[in-house]
Design a protein around this motif. Structure first.
Motif, PDB file in Angstrom:
ATOM      1  N   ASN A 254       0.833  -1.215   0.000  1.00  0.00           N
ATOM      2  CA  ASN A 254       0.000   0.000   0.000  1.00  0.00           C
ATOM      3  C   ASN A 254       0.864   1.260   0.000  1.00  0.00           C
TER       4      ASN A 254
ATOM      5  N   CYS B 212       3.888   1.642  -1.268  1.00  0.00           N
ATOM      6  CA  CYS B 212       4.458   1.827  -2.611  1.00  0.00           C
ATOM      7  C   CYS B 212       3.405   2.314  -3.591  1.00  0.00           C
ATOM      8  N   PHE B 213       2.225   1.716  -3.539  1.00  0.00           N
ATOM      9  CA  PHE B 213       1.182   2.093  -4.492  1.00  0.00           C
ATOM     10  C   PHE B 213       0.698   3.522  -4.258  1.00  0.00           C
TER      11      PHE B 213
ATOM     12  N   ASP C 187       0.755   6.461  -7.003  1.00  0.00           N
ATOM     13  CA  ASP C 187      -0.391   7.322  -7.335  1.00  0.00           C
ATOM     14  C   ASP C 187       0.028   8.778  -7.415  1.00  0.00           C
TER      15      ASP C 187
ATOM     16  N   LYS D 281      -4.102   6.064 -14.230  1.00  0.00           N
ATOM     17  CA  LYS D 281      -4.041   4.772 -13.543  1.00  0.00           C
ATOM     18  C   LYS D 281      -5.167   3.873 -14.053  1.00  0.00           C
TER      19      LYS D 281
ATOM     20  N   THR E 142      -4.902  -2.041 -10.013  1.00  0.00           N
ATOM     21  CA  THR E 142      -3.872  -2.846  -9.355  1.00  0.00           C
ATOM     22  C   THR E 142      -4.400  -4.262  -9.200  1.00  0.00           C
TER      23      THR E 142
ATOM     24  N   ASP F 134       0.362  -7.503  -6.392  1.00  0.00           N
ATOM     25  CA  ASP F 134       1.534  -6.638  -6.331  1.00  0.00           C
ATOM     26  C   ASP F 134       1.825  -6.004  -7.688  1.00  0.00           C
TER      27      ASP F 134
ATOM     28  N   TYR G 222       0.930  -3.232 -10.812  1.00  0.00           N
ATOM     29  CA  TYR G 222       0.363  -1.890 -10.959  1.00  0.00           C
ATOM     30  C   TYR G 222       0.337  -1.553 -12.448  1.00  0.00           C
TER      31      TYR G 222
END
Length: 528
Positions: free
Chosen positions: A490, A492-493, A497, A507, A510, A513, A515
């Motif tokens: 979370n 990293c994501f 973003d 975007k 996801t 793992d 993206y």
């Protein structure tokens, strides 16, 4: 059962005396065979004999080409398939029944078919199609005087409430549940009314109204006899367990959920057994009995392997396994369960998020229809007052004229206030729909969708697709706890973003793992 047996005997006697091809006699013989199974063998507890009678009757009606009775039998068989969890087989059978009843112009059965189709589509996660069918049922059967039509309308209203409940609109769901309960009660259908009351209790509990929730669940318990209605008694016990669990009375919740499971024995009780096992697992998790919760979840998984569980139940099952493995390990299994939960959640939300706009539009239409109905009532009221005034004597003419003026003024003032309130509701719903649209679509596409009602397909010469994956992720998952692993992803994501927002990248989604994003969409530019 006695009259069914006499019907078969008389039909055979007539057929033996030269009526071998008589359509009416064979139709009635089939009805006798069907009712013999429904009455005698059901009371004797012989389901195989019941099924054999049903199949014999259906085969007889098919042989003589009685489309009305064939459609009736297929509707019943589709219900049996749905009840045992075989929804994929039930769907085409119900669609065939609908076409048959439309050809026969049987309004009641058409409405009932739409109600059954709505429930099936709802279980499969297609809320919009489900709502279409359910609203057709209500429109066709609402206002008919017979009890059966009232029951169908009540069932459709209950299923609409379930859809809104899954879309996290509890206030709307509660209104439909309450209307459903009123219909069931007015039609003297206590068992179905108890089911509606259980759903009312669930929503009231979520709205932090424990007193109202217990009032509804106790009324449902009063209407049900566990000896004759074990399926519905299980529903009530599941509701009682949920209320006890939310109030922290876990021992009472455990007893209620275990008793509910004891009422759900046999393949015909699989839908209720699924709900009872879900509730038992939740109670065991709340009591920190993870080993017992794992066994319960595995029982649920065994049911999922043998029948087609609704999408929402499969998502709940994935979350239960994640909650269990997050506490007991291994982390890899927790991650696998979490990824399965996210995938199922995406399957539901990718459909429901797009459909929410449609439900909001329906709410707008409901507000507009309410305003129109209010205006019609006021016109009728004014006409009634005019007739009363015309029938009075001359001596009281001025007094009634003055009262008429006051009534009209009051009506106009009330109508003005109602119009203002309704206008505010519609404007608020429009703002909500606009915000939701911008949350799920790029601004340019959202504006086009609002302006034209659709978005045209486009060609892009320069587009780049980004698809990332963490290197060594499987090895890392074995060393970290499930909470740490999900937290790391979370973090990293969220950073991803911010980066794509800064550079104008779109975007996509996801998955675990992974993206996915795109450059040059939906506004083309040369450095995409």
């Amino acid at each position: 059962a006695k009259y069914a047996a006499l019907t078969i005997e008389l039909a055979d006697s007539l057929l033996a005396h030269g009526h071998a091809g008589d359509y009416d006699i064979l139709t009635k013989k089939g009805a006798g065979i069907w009712n013999l199974g429904a009455k005698l063998y059901t009371a004797m507890g012989k389901p195989d004999s019941v099924m054999a009678c049903e199949r014999r009757a259906a085969a007889l009606w098919t042989a003589i080409g009685n489309n009305d009775r064939i459609a009736f039998a297929n509707t019943y068989f589709a219900g049996e398939l749905e009840g045992s969890g075989h929804r994929e087989q039930a769907l085409p059978m119900l669609q065939t029944c609908l076409k048959a009843h439309e050809a026969l112009r049987d309004t009641f059965m058409i409405g009932w078919d739409h109600c059954n189709l709505g429930r099936l589509y709802s279980d499969q996660g297609d809320a919009a199609t489900a709502l279409d069918h359910l609203l057709v049922c209500v429109r066709l059967l609402q206002g008919r005087p017979d009890k059966a039509s009232h029951g169908s309308v009540a069932q459709a209203l209950l299923d609409i409430g379930l859809i809104y409940k899954r879309l996290q609109q509890p206030d709307t769901a509660l209104r439909y549940y309450e209307r459903s309960a009123e219909y069931f009660c007015s039609s003297a259908m206590p068992i179905q009314a108890a089911i509606a009351l259980c759903n009312i209790a669930s929503v009231r509990s979520e709205r932090h109204d424990p007193q109202g929730a217990w009032a509804a669940i106790n009324e449902a318990r009063r209407l049900i006899d566990p000896k004759t209605d074990p399926d519905e008694a299980a529903d009530v016990l599941i509701g009682i367990s949920m209320l006890h669990r939310k109030e922290g009375h876990l021992d009472s919740a455990l007893k209620a959920s275990q008793l509910a499971i004891s009422y759900c024995k046999g393949d015909n009780f699989l839908p209720r057994r699924t709900q009872a096992l879900k509730e038992l697992c939740n109670v065991q998790l709340a009591m920190d009995r993870t080993r017992e919760a794992l066994h319960t979840a595995q029982d649920l998984e065994h049911i999922a392997d043998s029948v087609q569980l609704p999408l929402i139940d499969r998502r709940s099952l994935a979350w239960m396994f994640y909650a269990i493995y997050a506490k007991t390990g291994p982390p890899a299994k927790a991650l696998e369960a979490y990824q399965r939960y996210v995938a199922l959640d995406d399957s539901m939300n990718s459909e429901t998020a797009r459909r929410k706009l449609r439900f909001i539009d329906l709410q707008r239409q409901a507000a507009t229809d309410s305003l129109k109905a209010d205006e019609e009532r006021r016109v009728q009221h004014a006409e009634s007052e005019r007739r009363i005034a015309a029938e009075q004597g001359r001596k009281r003419l001025f007094m009634f004229a003055g009262m008429g003026v006051l009534l009209v003024a009051g009506g106009l003032w009330g109508r003005l206030r109602y119009t203002r309130r309704t206008k505010k509701v519609i404007e608020a719903e429009r703002d909500r729909s606009d915000n939701l649209l911008l949350n799920i679509l790029p601004a340019e596409i959202a504006e086009e969708l609002k302006a034209k009602g659709r978005a045209d397909a486009r060609d892009f010469e320069m587009v780049s697709i980004l698809f990332t994956d963490f290197k060594g992720f499987t090895e890392a998952s074995a060393k970290l706890s499930a909470q740490d692993l999900v937290s790391e992803i979370n973090t990293c994501f969220e950073a991803f973003d911010h980066i794509i927002a800064k550079h104008g990248i779109e975007k996509i989604k996801t998955i675990g793992d992974a993206y996915m994003a795109a450059g040059g969409l939906p506004v083309p530019h040369v450095d995409s």
